[in-house]
Design a protein around this motif. Structure first.
Motif, mmCIF file in Angstrom:
data_model
loop_
_atom_site.group_PDB
_atom_site.id
_atom_site.type_symbol
_atom_site.label_atom_id
_atom_site.label_comp_id
_atom_site.label_asym_id
_atom_site.label_seq_id
_atom_site.Cartn_x
_atom_site.Cartn_y
_atom_site.Cartn_z
ATOM 1 N N MET A 1 20.896 72.332 56.580
ATOM 2 C CA MET A 1 19.957 71.877 55.557
ATOM 3 C C MET A 1 18.808 71.151 56.242
ATOM 4 O O MET A 1 19.030 70.332 57.125
ATOM 5 N N LEU A 2 17.600 71.482 55.810
ATOM 6 C CA LEU A 2 16.396 70.911 56.395
ATOM 7 C C LEU A 2 15.610 70.181 55.319
ATOM 8 O O LEU A 2 15.431 70.700 54.218
ATOM 9 N N HIS A 3 15.174 68.974 55.642
ATOM 10 C CA HIS A 3 14.381 68.188 54.696
ATOM 11 C C HIS A 3 13.140 67.681 55.414
ATOM 12 O O HIS A 3 13.214 67.310 56.586
ATOM 13 N N PRO A 4 11.982 67.649 54.730
ATOM 14 C CA PRO A 4 10.725 67.291 55.388
ATOM 15 C C PRO A 4 10.713 65.934 56.079
ATOM 16 O O PRO A 4 10.036 65.763 57.089
ATOM 17 N N ASP A 5 11.443 64.946 55.559
ATOM 18 C CA ASP A 5 11.391 63.633 56.195
ATOM 19 C C ASP A 5 12.678 63.245 56.920
ATOM 20 O O ASP A 5 12.766 62.171 57.490
ATOM 21 N N LYS A 6 13.658 64.112 56.917
ATOM 22 C CA LYS A 6 14.926 63.780 57.552
ATOM 23 C C LYS A 6 15.267 64.692 58.726
ATOM 24 O O LYS A 6 16.059 64.350 59.578
ATOM 25 N N GLY A 7 14.711 65.869 58.731
ATOM 26 C CA GLY A 7 15.080 66.830 59.759
ATOM 27 C C GLY A 7 16.220 67.700 59.279
ATOM 28 O O GLY A 7 16.413 67.907 58.085
ATOM 29 N N SER A 8 17.008 68.168 60.224
ATOM 30 C CA SER A 8 18.040 69.155 59.943
ATOM 31 C C SER A 8 19.430 68.557 60.152
ATOM 32 O O SER A 8 19.672 67.835 61.125
ATOM 33 N N GLU A 9 20.343 68.879 59.235
ATOM 34 C CA GLU A 9 21.739 68.471 59.376
ATOM 35 C C GLU A 9 22.639 69.644 59.000
ATOM 36 O O GLU A 9 22.218 70.565 58.310
#
Length: 140
Positions: free
Chosen positions: A61-69
């Motif tokens: 999962m990728l989020h614009p302010d968190k990166g990828s997990e």
């Protein structure tokens, strides 16, 4: 760990159909195709002497302010192969893929009373976060 253990990424629905005994229900070709076509979805199959013995799925999962997990979505090992290190190897392999992809962490939802799963994940290096509630929307 059993001799002749091989872990490889599934790339064809036929592999999932051949390993269907490991899943909770019947494998559907159209869902398999969609899952495998998504670059953020991972299905790693464990083979012992060429026979499917277990699997692990991960969803990046990728989020614009968190990166990828990486979310460890599901893990299963066939009954005759349990308690032989296969699950630990599957977790370690998924974690290595997550690190290679630049994920900052990997997490897994686990039922609070699933002591076997909790023990496995803790033994492979997972730590417990504070209490989290999971809420679900279900549609007919």
């Amino acid at each position: 760990m059993p001799d002749h253990l091989e872990i490889r990424r599934a790339s064809d629905p036929a592999e999932l159909l051949a390993a269907q005994h490991l899943f909770d229900g019947p494998v559907r070709r159209e869902w398999s195709e969609r899952f495998l076509a998504d670059p953020g979805h991972l299905m790693l199959l464990a083979y012992v002497e060429g026979a499917p013995a277990g699997f692990i799925t991960g969803i990046e999962m990728l989020h614009p302010d968190k990166g990828s997990e990486m979310c460890l979505y599901e893990l299963a090992v066939d009954e005759p192969y349990r308690r032989r290190g296969i699950a630990s190897e599957l977790v370690a392999t998924l974690a290595a893929v997550a690190r290679d992809r630049g994920c900052y962490d990997m997490w897994v939802p686990v039922d609070a009373d699933n002591e076997v799963a909790l023990a496995l994940y803790r033994a492979t290096g997972a730590g417990t976060e504070e209490a989290v509630a999971v809420l679900t929307w279900t549609w007919d």
